[in-house]
Design an enzyme around this catalytic site. Structure first.
Site, PDB file in Angstrom:
ATOM      1  N   HIS A 198       0.522  -1.187   0.063  1.00 58.20           N
ATOM      2  CA  HIS A 198      -0.322  -0.367   0.203  1.00 58.20           C
ATOM      3  C   HIS A 198       0.546   1.487   0.005  1.00 58.20           C
ATOM      4  CE1 HIS A 198      -2.304   2.887   1.840  1.00 58.20           C
ATOM      5  NE2 HIS A 198      -3.783   2.113   1.103  1.00 58.20           N
ATOM      6  N   CYS A 236      -3.709   3.080  -5.221  1.00 55.51           N
ATOM      7  CA  CYS A 236      -4.832   3.435  -4.014  1.00 55.51           C
ATOM      8  C   CYS A 236      -4.990   4.826  -4.204  1.00 55.51           C
ATOM      9  CB  CYS A 236      -4.439   4.076  -2.167  1.00 55.51           C
ATOM     10  SG  CYS A 236      -4.912   4.359  -0.649  1.00 55.51           S
ATOM     11  N   HIS A 265      -7.991   0.416  -4.544  1.00 59.87           N
ATOM     12  CA  HIS A 265      -8.738   1.802  -2.831  1.00 59.87           C
ATOM     13  C   HIS A 265      -9.021   2.249  -3.650  1.00 59.87           C
ATOM     14  CE1 HIS A 265      -6.425  -0.350   0.568  1.00 59.87           C
ATOM     15  NE2 HIS A 265      -7.071  -1.528   0.247  1.00 59.87           N
ATOM     16  N   ASP A 310     -12.645   2.866  -0.830  1.00 55.45           N
ATOM     17  CA  ASP A 310     -12.554   3.319   0.626  1.00 55.45           C
ATOM     18  C   ASP A 310     -12.764   4.848   1.885  1.00 55.45           C
ATOM     19  OD1 ASP A 310      -9.846   2.943   2.151  1.00 55.45           O
ATOM     20  OD2 ASP A 310      -8.165   3.407   0.572  1.00 55.45           O
ATOM     21  N   HIS A 311     -12.178   4.306   2.244  1.00 53.46           N
ATOM     22  CA  HIS A 311     -13.278   5.322   3.302  1.00 53.46           C
ATOM     23  C   HIS A 311     -13.785   6.312   2.416  1.00 53.46           C
ATOM     24  CE1 HIS A 311      -8.477   6.283   5.096  1.00 53.46           C
ATOM     25  NE2 HIS A 311      -8.835   5.406   4.947  1.00 53.46           N
ATOM     26  N   TYR A 324     -15.572   4.400   7.956  1.00 56.38           N
ATOM     27  CA  TYR A 324     -15.056   3.183   7.557  1.00 56.38           C
ATOM     28  C   TYR A 324     -16.746   2.754   7.674  1.00 56.38           C
ATOM     29  CZ  TYR A 324     -11.028   1.947   5.916  1.00 56.38           C
ATOM     30  OH  TYR A 324      -9.844   1.570   5.058  1.00 56.38           O
TER      31      TYR A 324
HETATM   32  C1  DNO Z   1      -6.525   2.956   5.175  1.00 58.41           C
HETATM   33  C2  DNO Z   1      -5.982   1.510   5.527  1.00 58.41           C
HETATM   34  C3  DNO Z   1      -4.450   1.631   5.639  1.00 58.41           C
HETATM   35  C4  DNO Z   1      -4.490   0.356   4.503  1.00 58.41           C
HETATM   36  C5  DNO Z   1      -2.635   0.218   4.951  1.00 58.41           C
HETATM   37  C6  DNO Z   1      -2.027  -1.439   4.149  1.00 58.41           C
HETATM   38  O1  DNO Z   1      -8.051   3.133   5.756  1.00 58.41           O
HETATM   39  O2  DNO Z   1      -5.763   1.796   4.148  1.00 58.41           O
HETATM   40  O3  DNO Z   1      -4.263   1.435   6.334  1.00 58.41           O
HETATM   41  O4  DNO Z   1      -5.191  -0.595   4.765  1.00 58.41           O
HETATM   42  O5  DNO Z   1      -1.908   0.937   4.891  1.00 58.41           O
HETATM   43  O6  DNO Z   1      -1.587  -2.329   5.041  1.00 58.41           O
END
Ligand code: DNO
Length: 349
Positions: A198, A236, A265, A310-311, A324
């Site tokens: 990531h 991401c 992501h 993602d978020h 989340y």
């Molecule tokens: C945040 C996530 C990160 C991710 C880590 C992967 O929301 O994208 O915490 O899980 O960095 O190791």
């Protein structure tokens, strides 16, 4: 692409049943949360997680994350045992049929924000990063703590870690990452697990700690650490896209064509200053990232792997783990699936 959703296990206020009701939802992204960082994950626990997910009609698509012990990042002699434990966890994951593992190599802190409930003009709340506020924060003082940070550190542990990292500059961190990769990737190959690092979030050094998984040149350097396709990336959009110099759709297409993108992501960020940003809804017009171009890139290189919204913001009165919640991420998944359907049909009909 295959739509997936992050689920924090039994403690997650969002049930697998609700996740399954999101249209087009295929898989779950999760982890074993009650094993201390650095210890081997027992096979039975992995199998139990997989059975639970499958009983809900979903697939356990990705493990996010198997965390990397700080001694590995610091290159301490004790790293040998931690790397062996990491490899053993990968063997167990392989035995359970897991195909993708996400992890990161950020010193001490995972993702970092200055505020978790910033009120946007529409009344929703979002995570933000304000460089001026961050400059005023000192993790070694006060009760500073953010989700994503390992809460098992005491103030003393943190002070010790910061002292250890004084010896580690970016080049040293690269060396330690290379050492780890060269031990772990052969195991991932044997187990047929695609490793997906990531990017650092945000993609620049914070609190004086180095960060290296930050931009195109560094991702290129990363994949060159080991020629196997098992040494790959989590792309991401929100992390890389928060640096205005990163053209995320272009980077995605570039590494996708090289066969190194194993997980995506997708979230949007609105850049509001040199190094400040606000997380926004997924829709392109609300942020600085063109989500259409992101999905188009995936379509062009024929991506069949997992993607997750993602978020999200907190909307409709929902409370829960910042970033989340259910609602905004469900909207995100639906939007991303919509873009994908439109782009796919445009290209065949
Ligand atoms: C945040 C996530 C990160 C991710 C880590 C992967 O929301 O994208 O915490 O899980 O960095 O190791």
């Amino acid at each position: 692409m295959k739509m997936t959703f992050r689920w924090y296990g039994k403690d997650d206020p969002i049930s697998l049943e609700y996740i399954k009701q999101i249209p087009g939802m295929k898989g779950i992204v999760s982890a074993i949360y009650d094993i201390p960082v650095g210890e081997v994950w027992p096979l039975e626990k992995i199998k139990a997680l997989k059975s639970e997910v499958e009983a809900a009609g979903l697939e356990l698509s990705v493990i996010e994350s198997v965390p990397v012990h700080e001694d590995i990042k610091l290159g301490k002699p004790t790293r040998e045992q931690y790397i062996e434990n990491y490899c053993q966890t990968l063997r167990h994951l392989g035995q359970a049929g897991i195909k993708v593992v996400c992890y990161n190599f950020m010193p001490v802190f995972d993702w970092t924000r200055s505020q978790l409930d910033y009120r946007l003009p529409d009344g929703s709340t979002a995570l933000i990063y304000d460089e001026n506020d961050i400059a005023k924060m000192d993790p070694l003082k006060g009760e500073l703590s953010l989700p994503g940070w390992d809460s098992s550190y005491t103030k003393e542990d943190l002070a010790e870690l910061f002292a250890d990292y004084k010896q580690i500059d970016e080049e040293k961190l690269w060396e330690n990452l290379g050492y780890f990769i060269n031990k772990v990737i052969p195991v991932a190959e044997t187990e047929d697990i695609l490793m997906a690092i990531h990017p650092d979030d945000p993609p620049w050094g914070i609190f004086g700690l180095p960060r290296i998984i930050t931009n195109k040149a560094n991702l290129e350097r990363f994949i060159a650490l080991h020629p196997s396709k098992h040494n790959g990336l989590t792309m991401c959009s929100g992390s890389l896209g928060s640096d205005k110099n990163n053209n995320f759709p272009e980077m995605l297409a570039y590494f996708g064509k090289k066969g190194r993108v194993h997980f995506v992501h997708a979230r949007n960020v609105k850049l509001v200053g040199n190094k400040s940003f606000q997380e926004s809804a997924h829709l392109s017009e609300t942020g600085s990232i063109d989500m259409y171009r992101v999905i188009k890139a995936l379509h062009e290189f024929g991506y069949t792997g997992p993607i997750r919204p993602d978020h999200g913001r907190m909307i409709w009165g929902e409370t829960g783990k910042p970033g989340y919640g259910l609602y905004d991420r469900a909207l995100g998944a639906t939007y991303l699936n919509g873009l994908y359907e439109a782009i796919t049909k445009d290209n065949v009909e």
